[in-house]
Design a protein around this motif. Structure first.
Motif, PDB file in Angstrom:
ATOM      1  N   ASN A 299       0.882  -1.220   0.055  1.00  0.00           N
ATOM      2  CA  ASN A 299       0.176  -0.018  -0.038  1.00  0.00           C
ATOM      3  C   ASN A 299       0.767   1.367  -0.092  1.00  0.00           C
ATOM      4  O   ASN A 299       0.496   2.254  -0.786  1.00  0.00           O
ATOM      5  CB  ASN A 299      -0.950  -0.018   1.112  1.00  0.00           C
ATOM      6  N   LEU A 300       1.850   1.155   0.812  1.00  0.00           N
ATOM      7  CA  LEU A 300       2.740   2.432   0.898  1.00  0.00           C
ATOM      8  C   LEU A 300       3.345   2.656  -0.417  1.00  0.00           C
ATOM      9  O   LEU A 300       4.035   3.893  -0.783  1.00  0.00           O
ATOM     10  CB  LEU A 300       3.960   2.161   1.778  1.00  0.00           C
ATOM     11  N   LEU A 301       3.793   1.465  -1.149  1.00  0.00           N
ATOM     12  CA  LEU A 301       4.433   1.573  -2.357  1.00  0.00           C
ATOM     13  C   LEU A 301       3.448   1.937  -3.777  1.00  0.00           C
ATOM     14  O   LEU A 301       3.731   1.682  -4.845  1.00  0.00           O
ATOM     15  CB  LEU A 301       5.141   0.482  -2.703  1.00  0.00           C
ATOM     16  N   ASP A 302       2.169   2.091  -3.293  1.00  0.00           N
ATOM     17  CA  ASP A 302       1.021   2.281  -4.353  1.00  0.00           C
ATOM     18  C   ASP A 302       0.842   1.367  -5.312  1.00  0.00           C
ATOM     19  O   ASP A 302       0.540   1.451  -6.308  1.00  0.00           O
ATOM     20  CB  ASP A 302       1.173   3.806  -5.114  1.00  0.00           C
ATOM     21  N   VAL A 303       0.942  -0.032  -4.583  1.00  0.00           N
ATOM     22  CA  VAL A 303       0.798  -0.951  -5.838  1.00  0.00           C
ATOM     23  C   VAL A 303      -0.776  -1.411  -5.666  1.00  0.00           C
ATOM     24  O   VAL A 303      -1.538  -1.121  -4.638  1.00  0.00           O
ATOM     25  CB  VAL A 303       1.495  -2.375  -5.256  1.00  0.00           C
ATOM     26  N   SER A 304      -1.269  -1.677  -6.729  1.00  0.00           N
ATOM     27  CA  SER A 304      -2.657  -1.777  -7.022  1.00  0.00           C
ATOM     28  C   SER A 304      -3.344  -3.137  -6.187  1.00  0.00           C
ATOM     29  O   SER A 304      -2.406  -4.216  -5.894  1.00  0.00           O
ATOM     30  CB  SER A 304      -2.978  -2.245  -8.478  1.00  0.00           C
ATOM     31  N   ALA A 305      -4.393  -3.045  -5.809  1.00  0.00           N
ATOM     32  CA  ALA A 305      -5.025  -3.899  -4.723  1.00  0.00           C
ATOM     33  C   ALA A 305      -5.032  -5.237  -5.534  1.00  0.00           C
ATOM     34  O   ALA A 305      -5.055  -6.589  -4.994  1.00  0.00           O
ATOM     35  CB  ALA A 305      -6.246  -3.383  -4.421  1.00  0.00           C
ATOM     36  N   PHE A 306      -5.202  -5.341  -6.910  1.00  0.00           N
ATOM     37  CA  PHE A 306      -5.317  -6.603  -7.635  1.00  0.00           C
ATOM     38  C   PHE A 306      -4.004  -6.948  -7.633  1.00  0.00           C
ATOM     39  O   PHE A 306      -4.110  -8.284  -7.412  1.00  0.00           O
ATOM     40  CB  PHE A 306      -5.705  -6.152  -9.271  1.00  0.00           C
ATOM     41  N   TRP A 307      -2.929  -6.561  -7.782  1.00  0.00           N
ATOM     42  CA  TRP A 307      -1.578  -6.980  -7.989  1.00  0.00           C
ATOM     43  C   TRP A 307      -1.236  -7.377  -6.395  1.00  0.00           C
ATOM     44  O   TRP A 307      -0.334  -8.319  -6.314  1.00  0.00           O
ATOM     45  CB  TRP A 307      -0.488  -5.928  -8.553  1.00  0.00           C
ATOM     46  N   GLN A 308      -1.715  -7.010  -5.295  1.00  0.00           N
ATOM     47  CA  GLN A 308      -1.574  -7.270  -3.958  1.00  0.00           C
ATOM     48  C   GLN A 308      -2.090  -8.820  -3.904  1.00  0.00           C
ATOM     49  O   GLN A 308      -1.234  -9.548  -3.359  1.00  0.00           O
ATOM     50  CB  GLN A 308      -2.088  -6.555  -3.102  1.00  0.00           C
ATOM     51  N   GLN A 309      -3.027  -9.043  -4.451  1.00  0.00           N
ATOM     52  CA  GLN A 309      -3.396 -10.443  -4.413  1.00  0.00           C
ATOM     53  C   GLN A 309      -2.470 -11.433  -4.912  1.00  0.00           C
ATOM     54  O   GLN A 309      -2.547 -12.707  -4.568  1.00  0.00           O
ATOM     55  CB  GLN A 309      -5.026 -10.516  -4.797  1.00  0.00           C
ATOM     56  N   VAL A 310      -2.112 -11.014  -6.044  1.00  0.00           N
ATOM     57  CA  VAL A 310      -1.254 -11.947  -6.883  1.00  0.00           C
ATOM     58  C   VAL A 310      -0.072 -12.037  -6.089  1.00  0.00           C
ATOM     59  O   VAL A 310       0.497 -13.116  -6.027  1.00  0.00           O
ATOM     60  CB  VAL A 310      -0.906 -11.168  -8.194  1.00  0.00           C
ATOM     61  N   VAL A 311       0.596 -11.063  -5.570  1.00  0.00           N
ATOM     62  CA  VAL A 311       1.813 -11.193  -4.719  1.00  0.00           C
ATOM     63  C   VAL A 311       1.587 -12.089  -3.562  1.00  0.00           C
ATOM     64  O   VAL A 311       2.340 -13.057  -3.177  1.00  0.00           O
ATOM     65  CB  VAL A 311       2.232  -9.924  -4.202  1.00  0.00           C
ATOM     66  N   ILE A 312       0.420 -11.910  -2.765  1.00  0.00           N
ATOM     67  CA  ILE A 312       0.255 -12.602  -1.559  1.00  0.00           C
ATOM     68  C   ILE A 312       0.061 -14.457  -1.924  1.00  0.00           C
ATOM     69  O   ILE A 312       0.537 -14.859  -1.467  1.00  0.00           O
ATOM     70  CB  ILE A 312      -1.069 -12.232  -0.847  1.00  0.00           C
ATOM     71  N   GLY A 313      -0.701 -14.428  -3.198  1.00  0.00           N
ATOM     72  CA  GLY A 313      -0.926 -15.643  -3.595  1.00  0.00           C
ATOM     73  C   GLY A 313       0.807 -16.366  -3.819  1.00  0.00           C
ATOM     74  O   GLY A 313       1.050 -17.611  -3.339  1.00  0.00           O
ATOM     75  N   ALA A 314       1.613 -15.680  -4.319  1.00  0.00           N
ATOM     76  CA  ALA A 314       2.853 -16.092  -4.748  1.00  0.00           C
ATOM     77  C   ALA A 314       3.715 -16.414  -3.496  1.00  0.00           C
ATOM     78  O   ALA A 314       4.290 -17.356  -3.221  1.00  0.00           O
ATOM     79  CB  ALA A 314       3.683 -15.143  -5.725  1.00  0.00           C
ATOM     80  N   VAL A 315       3.447 -15.494  -2.192  1.00  0.00           N
ATOM     81  CA  VAL A 315       4.308 -15.782  -1.196  1.00  0.00           C
ATOM     82  C   VAL A 315       3.697 -16.947  -0.483  1.00  0.00           C
ATOM     83  O   VAL A 315       4.363 -17.639  -0.035  1.00  0.00           O
ATOM     84  CB  VAL A 315       3.974 -14.524  -0.198  1.00  0.00           C
TER      85      VAL A 315
END
Length: 329
Positions: A299-315
């Protein structure tokens, strides 16, 4: 030449079998989730100057609190070889019942106890369906996911119920450095840790998750223990729902939607095995903090909420893969 016969002493110190690199490697392997959290915090601090501010770190703790409390309960189910998909819905239903009891004039502290009992009852229903109805935990708790959410809608008529101001302190910050949700999260983590390591039920969870038939043959009353396990899951879900509702000062029937997936993810990231028999409260706490740090940093890096879900899934996928490799090693 004198021969050392002391147990545990090794004469064949092979090259590379000791020393700082091997010690560091062992620490990283044995504490993978903690190592990942430290690295993630360092990276976020470098990428965003606002990350390491006191206000933001307190926010991270508050954001992690509800997920962590839910995840502590889910840890009991996963350690015992089960799963609970209903914790988000049970949290919302318990919070709605808190609002309903308060609205009907019940004293606040009694309303809180009754709300926790509602969550516990939902967990007991799951336990009965699993132990005596022979339903797979996935199916039983999936049914409760739908039923509890529906009951929350029925009781509230689909609208938020305002909570008494007397409970708002549960979701507030005590000062610039301490937030009440974080204190509750730590206390519930201690309770979960004590249950897992210091009680008969906790030891039974590991035994059932490791080998249910062997646990039964060793004298553990598996059906009764499953009732205890899922009742505890429900109670923790209710407490998480109360904390969430107190932050909003209202009980919303649609609250905590999808939180069950975050809770399961926190448990898995924290090192628990979905096969059962492995897991601990401290790992679950670290898993919840990893998710909170990741979301906050993105959020601080202004990453889209949609991409956040992708990143969390990858993690999550990476955490499970690394855990599998570690266990093979």
């Amino acid at each position: 030449m004198a021969i050392d016969t002391q147990p545990g002493h090794r004469l064949d110190k092979r090259p590379g079998s000791s020393g700082p690199p091997q010690v560091i490697r062992k620490i990283l392997l044995d504490n993978g989730a903690l190592s990942a959290l430290v690295v993630m915090v360092a990276v976020m601090a470098i990428l965003s100057g606002n990350f390491f501010t006191t206000t933001n770190l307190v926010n991270v703790g508050v954001q992690a609190a509800v997920t962590a409390i839910l995840a502590f309960g889910v840890t009991f189910a996963i350690v015992s070889g089960g799963i609970d998909l209903s914790v988000g819905s049970v949290a919302a239903f318990s919070a709605v019942m808190l609002g309903w009891f308060a609205k009907e004039g019940t004293p606040l502290w009694i309303s809180v106890i009754l709300a926790i009992l509602v969550g516990t009852a939902c967990g007991l229903v799951n336990g009965v369906l699993i132990s005596y109805g022979k339903l797979p935990p996935f199916i039983a708790t999936l049914a409760m996911l739908s039923a509890a959410r529906g009951l929350a809608m029925v009781v509230s008529d689909g609208t938020p119920l305002l909570l008494p101001q007397g409970i708002s302190w549960v979701g507030e910050n005590l000062n610039d450095y301490i937030a009440t949700p974080v204190i509750i999260m730590v206390l519930m983590g201690l309770v979960a840790g004590l249950v897992l390591t210091r009680t008969y039920s906790g030891r039974s969870m590991y035994a059932i998750g490791g080998n249910e038939e062997a646990a039964r043959l060793s004298g553990i009353r598996v059906k009764r223990q499953k009732l205890v396990i899922y009742a505890l899951v429900g109670a923790f879900a209710a407490i998480a729902g109360i904390v969430l509702a107190s932050r909003l000062v209202s009980a919303q029937p649609q609250a905590a939607t999808g939180y069950e997936l975050d809770a399961i993810a926190a448990v898995v990231i924290g090192g628990a095995s979905l096969a059962g028999g492995v897991g601990k409260a401290s790992g679950t706490l670290i898993g919840a903090l990893i998710l909170a740090v990741l979301r906050n940093g993105l959020n601080l890096l202004d990453v889209s909420a949609f991409w956040q879900q992708v990143v969390i899934g990858a993690v999550i996928a990476l955490a499970v893969l690394l855990d599998t490799l570690r266990r093979r090693a």
